[in-house]
Motif scaffolding. Sequence first.
Motif, PDB file in Angstrom:
ATOM      1  N   TYR A  56      27.571-174.912 122.388  1.00  0.00           N
ATOM      2  CA  TYR A  56      28.337-174.556 121.191  1.00  0.00           C
ATOM      3  C   TYR A  56      28.110-173.088 120.860  1.00  0.00           C
ATOM      4  CZ  TYR A  56      28.955-179.568 120.698  1.00  0.00           C
ATOM      5  OH  TYR A  56      29.297-180.882 120.924  1.00  0.00           O
ATOM      6  N   GLN A  57      28.834-172.216 121.573  1.00  0.00           N
ATOM      7  CA  GLN A  57      28.690-170.785 121.348  1.00  0.00           C
ATOM      8  C   GLN A  57      29.467-170.352 120.101  1.00  0.00           C
ATOM      9  OE1 GLN A  57      26.529-168.753 122.943  1.00  0.00           O
ATOM     10  NE2 GLN A  57      25.882-170.727 123.835  1.00  0.00           N
ATOM     11  N   PRO A  58      28.877-169.452 119.299  1.00  0.00           N
ATOM     12  CA  PRO A  58      29.492-169.060 118.028  1.00  0.00           C
ATOM     13  C   PRO A  58      30.811-168.317 118.222  1.00  0.00           C
ATOM     14  CG  PRO A  58      27.168-168.427 118.120  1.00  0.00           C
ATOM     15  CD  PRO A  58      27.576-168.815 119.507  1.00  0.00           C
ATOM     16  N   SER A  59      31.779-168.674 117.426  1.00  0.00           N
ATOM     17  CA  SER A  59      33.058-167.981 117.387  1.00  0.00           C
ATOM     18  C   SER A  59      33.276-167.471 115.967  1.00  0.00           C
ATOM     19  CB  SER A  59      34.192-168.933 117.786  1.00  0.00           C
ATOM     20  OG  SER A  59      35.443-168.282 117.706  1.00  0.00           O
ATOM     21  N   PRO A  60      33.243-166.162 115.727  1.00  0.00           N
ATOM     22  CA  PRO A  60      33.331-165.646 114.359  1.00  0.00           C
ATOM     23  C   PRO A  60      34.737-165.787 113.783  1.00  0.00           C
ATOM     24  CG  PRO A  60      33.376-163.832 115.903  1.00  0.00           C
ATOM     25  CD  PRO A  60      33.135-165.080 116.722  1.00  0.00           C
ATOM     26  N   ILE A  61      34.787-165.968 112.469  1.00  0.00           N
ATOM     27  CA  ILE A  61      36.075-166.057 111.773  1.00  0.00           C
ATOM     28  C   ILE A  61      36.292-164.825 110.898  1.00  0.00           C
ATOM     29  CG2 ILE A  61      37.486-167.380 110.151  1.00  0.00           C
ATOM     30  CD1 ILE A  61      35.941-169.871 111.015  1.00  0.00           C
ATOM     31  N   VAL A  62      35.315-164.507 110.038  1.00  0.00           N
ATOM     32  CA  VAL A  62      35.459-163.353 109.151  1.00  0.00           C
ATOM     33  C   VAL A  62      34.132-162.631 108.979  1.00  0.00           C
ATOM     34  CG1 VAL A  62      37.415-164.263 107.812  1.00  0.00           C
ATOM     35  CG2 VAL A  62      35.068-164.748 107.077  1.00  0.00           C
ATOM     36  N   VAL A  63      34.236-161.340 108.679  1.00  0.00           N
ATOM     37  CA  VAL A  63      33.117-160.556 108.171  1.00  0.00           C
ATOM     38  C   VAL A  63      33.220-160.580 106.651  1.00  0.00           C
ATOM     39  CG1 VAL A  63      31.993-158.305 108.099  1.00  0.00           C
ATOM     40  CG2 VAL A  63      33.154-159.041 110.174  1.00  0.00           C
ATOM     41  N   ASN A  64      32.129-160.959 105.978  1.00  0.00           N
ATOM     42  CA  ASN A  64      32.120-161.077 104.513  1.00  0.00           C
ATOM     43  C   ASN A  64      31.508-159.829 103.881  1.00  0.00           C
ATOM     44  OD1 ASN A  64      30.948-163.989 105.697  1.00  0.00           O
ATOM     45  ND2 ASN A  64      32.800-164.152 104.472  1.00  0.00           N
ATOM     46  N   LEU A  65      32.288-159.153 103.030  1.00  0.00           N
ATOM     47  CA  LEU A  65      31.793-158.009 102.284  1.00  0.00           C
ATOM     48  C   LEU A  65      32.014-158.226 100.796  1.00  0.00           C
ATOM     49  CD1 LEU A  65      33.042-156.642 105.133  1.00  0.00           C
ATOM     50  CD2 LEU A  65      32.171-154.607 104.016  1.00  0.00           C
ATOM     51  N   GLU A  66      31.168-157.593  99.981  1.00  0.00           N
ATOM     52  CA  GLU A  66      31.315-157.641  98.536  1.00  0.00           C
ATOM     53  C   GLU A  66      31.285-156.223  97.990  1.00  0.00           C
ATOM     54  OE1 GLU A  66      28.203-160.089  97.032  1.00  0.00           O
ATOM     55  OE2 GLU A  66      28.954-161.922  97.967  1.00  0.00           O
ATOM     56  N   ARG A  67      32.112-155.996  96.959  1.00  0.00           N
ATOM     57  CA  ARG A  67      32.164-154.692  96.304  1.00  0.00           C
ATOM     58  C   ARG A  67      31.711-154.850  94.863  1.00  0.00           C
ATOM     59  NH1 ARG A  67      37.651-152.359  97.418  1.00  0.00           N
ATOM     60  NH2 ARG A  67      38.265-154.225  96.284  1.00  0.00           N
ATOM     61  N   GLY A  68      30.785-153.984  94.434  1.00  0.00           N
ATOM     62  CA  GLY A  68      30.283-154.065  93.065  1.00  0.00           C
ATOM     63  C   GLY A  68      29.588-155.388  92.822  1.00  0.00           C
ATOM     64  N   ALA A  69      29.856-155.980  91.659  1.00  0.00           N
ATOM     65  CA  ALA A  69      29.245-157.260  91.308  1.00  0.00           C
ATOM     66  C   ALA A  69      29.972-158.436  91.943  1.00  0.00           C
ATOM     67  CB  ALA A  69      29.217-157.430  89.790  1.00  0.00           C
ATOM     68  N   ALA A  70      31.073-158.155  92.628  1.00  0.00           N
ATOM     69  CA  ALA A  70      31.867-159.199  93.296  1.00  0.00           C
ATOM     70  C   ALA A  70      32.287-160.289  92.329  1.00  0.00           C
ATOM     71  CB  ALA A  70      31.107-159.783  94.481  1.00  0.00           C
ATOM     72  N   ASP A  71      32.617-159.886  91.091  1.00  0.00           N
ATOM     73  CA  ASP A  71      33.019-160.868  90.079  1.00  0.00           C
ATOM     74  C   ASP A  71      34.449-161.341  90.265  1.00  0.00           C
ATOM     75  OD1 ASP A  71      30.555-160.833  88.785  1.00  0.00           O
ATOM     76  OD2 ASP A  71      31.117-159.120  87.542  1.00  0.00           O
ATOM     77  N   SER A  72      35.274-160.517  90.889  1.00  0.00           N
ATOM     78  CA  SER A  72      36.673-160.882  91.065  1.00  0.00           C
ATOM     79  C   SER A  72      36.973-161.161  92.530  1.00  0.00           C
ATOM     80  CB  SER A  72      37.592-159.755  90.568  1.00  0.00           C
ATOM     81  OG  SER A  72      37.495-158.629  91.420  1.00  0.00           O
ATOM     82  N   ARG A  73      38.047-161.867  92.746  1.00  0.00           N
ATOM     83  CA  ARG A  73      38.444-162.210  94.105  1.00  0.00           C
ATOM     84  C   ARG A  73      38.713-160.955  94.931  1.00  0.00           C
ATOM     85  NH1 ARG A  73      43.318-166.508  95.399  1.00  0.00           N
ATOM     86  NH2 ARG A  73      42.966-166.722  97.647  1.00  0.00           N
ATOM     87  N   ALA A  74      39.252-159.916  94.246  1.00  0.00           N
ATOM     88  CA  ALA A  74      39.592-158.685  94.946  1.00  0.00           C
ATOM     89  C   ALA A  74      38.366-157.964  95.479  1.00  0.00           C
ATOM     90  CB  ALA A  74      40.376-157.759  94.018  1.00  0.00           C
ATOM     91  N   ASP A  75      37.205-158.234  94.891  1.00  0.00           N
ATOM     92  CA  ASP A  75      35.979-157.573  95.322  1.00  0.00           C
ATOM     93  C   ASP A  75      35.185-158.374  96.339  1.00  0.00           C
ATOM     94  OD1 ASP A  75      36.366-155.309  93.755  1.00  0.00           O
ATOM     95  OD2 ASP A  75      35.452-156.238  91.999  1.00  0.00           O
ATOM     96  N   ARG A  76      35.707-159.539  96.726  1.00  0.00           N
ATOM     97  CA  ARG A  76      35.095-160.333  97.797  1.00  0.00           C
ATOM     98  C   ARG A  76      36.023-160.252  99.003  1.00  0.00           C
ATOM     99  NH1 ARG A  76      34.200-163.512  93.188  1.00  0.00           N
ATOM    100  NH2 ARG A  76      35.982-164.849  93.658  1.00  0.00           N
ATOM    101  N   LEU A  77      35.635-159.432  99.957  1.00  0.00           N
ATOM    102  CA  LEU A  77      36.506-159.075 101.066  1.00  0.00           C
ATOM    103  C   LEU A  77      36.149-159.860 102.316  1.00  0.00           C
ATOM    104  CD1 LEU A  77      36.327-155.199 100.562  1.00  0.00           C
ATOM    105  CD2 LEU A  77      37.922-156.821  99.516  1.00  0.00           C
ATOM    106  N   ASN A  78      37.158-160.392 102.972  1.00  0.00           N
ATOM    107  CA  ASN A  78      36.965-161.161 104.200  1.00  0.00           C
ATOM    108  C   ASN A  78      37.868-160.582 105.282  1.00  0.00           C
ATOM    109  OD1 ASN A  78      35.254-163.651 103.297  1.00  0.00           O
ATOM    110  ND2 ASN A  78      36.839-163.444 101.738  1.00  0.00           N
TER     111      ASN A  78
END
Length: 225
Positions: A56-78
């Motif tokens: 079961y070799q890993p297959s990546p889907i997204v890189v997860n990034l956060e901007r600021g406090a990541a309180d809003s959906r726009a600041d949680r980047l995938n």
Amino acid sequence: MKKYIAIFATVGTLLTSGCATVSTMSPTTTTSSVDTTKNSYALMTVTLKNAYHTSYQPSPIVVNLERGAADSRADRLNFKFDDQAATAGDSGNHYFIRLPLAPGKYVMRGITGQSGIFPFHGMFFAPLHEVVEVKPNSIVYLGHIDATVVERKDGELRAGPVIPLIDQAATGFSGGTWDISVSDRFDNDVTAFKKDFPALSNASIERDVLPAWDKQKATEWWANH
């Protein structure tokens, strides 16, 4: 566990909802040029491997990034992985990450992905938790990540959630942990980026390699979320 579970819930939404938005990596192999007045770019390479349950070799889907406090959906980047400049080999699956980002500070939380061979299908999260500062009008190389799933010992962070029990155990993500290292492969990686992505062929790329992976910090975040 709330944020840890939320990562997988977000990815599940991205995969199943037609109205969900996903950020795409850029440039692509067909992009002719990059305009750093609109976005800066962060580049890195990653090799993922499962040395615990090797089927079961890993297959990546997204890189997860956060901007600021990541309180809003726009600041949680995938940023969704694509199949461009991706290679598979005995040493693991190798990927070229290209992130168009507005200038500012981000936290690169990690990489979420999956692995599955019928009838089992598991999810994983490779934690990084590193601060990335993106300067205006820049293209920066962040380094190479080697992330390998190995057998977990008591108290170590898990490579993925426990639920669903059978799938996560079969794929090795609940019973495995991560061995992650960061290295500077600037010359080789930048040469490869410029070869495979014509838009970068004449670009000036700065070196700002991430610090060494801090497993203790990653374990504490895992225990608290």
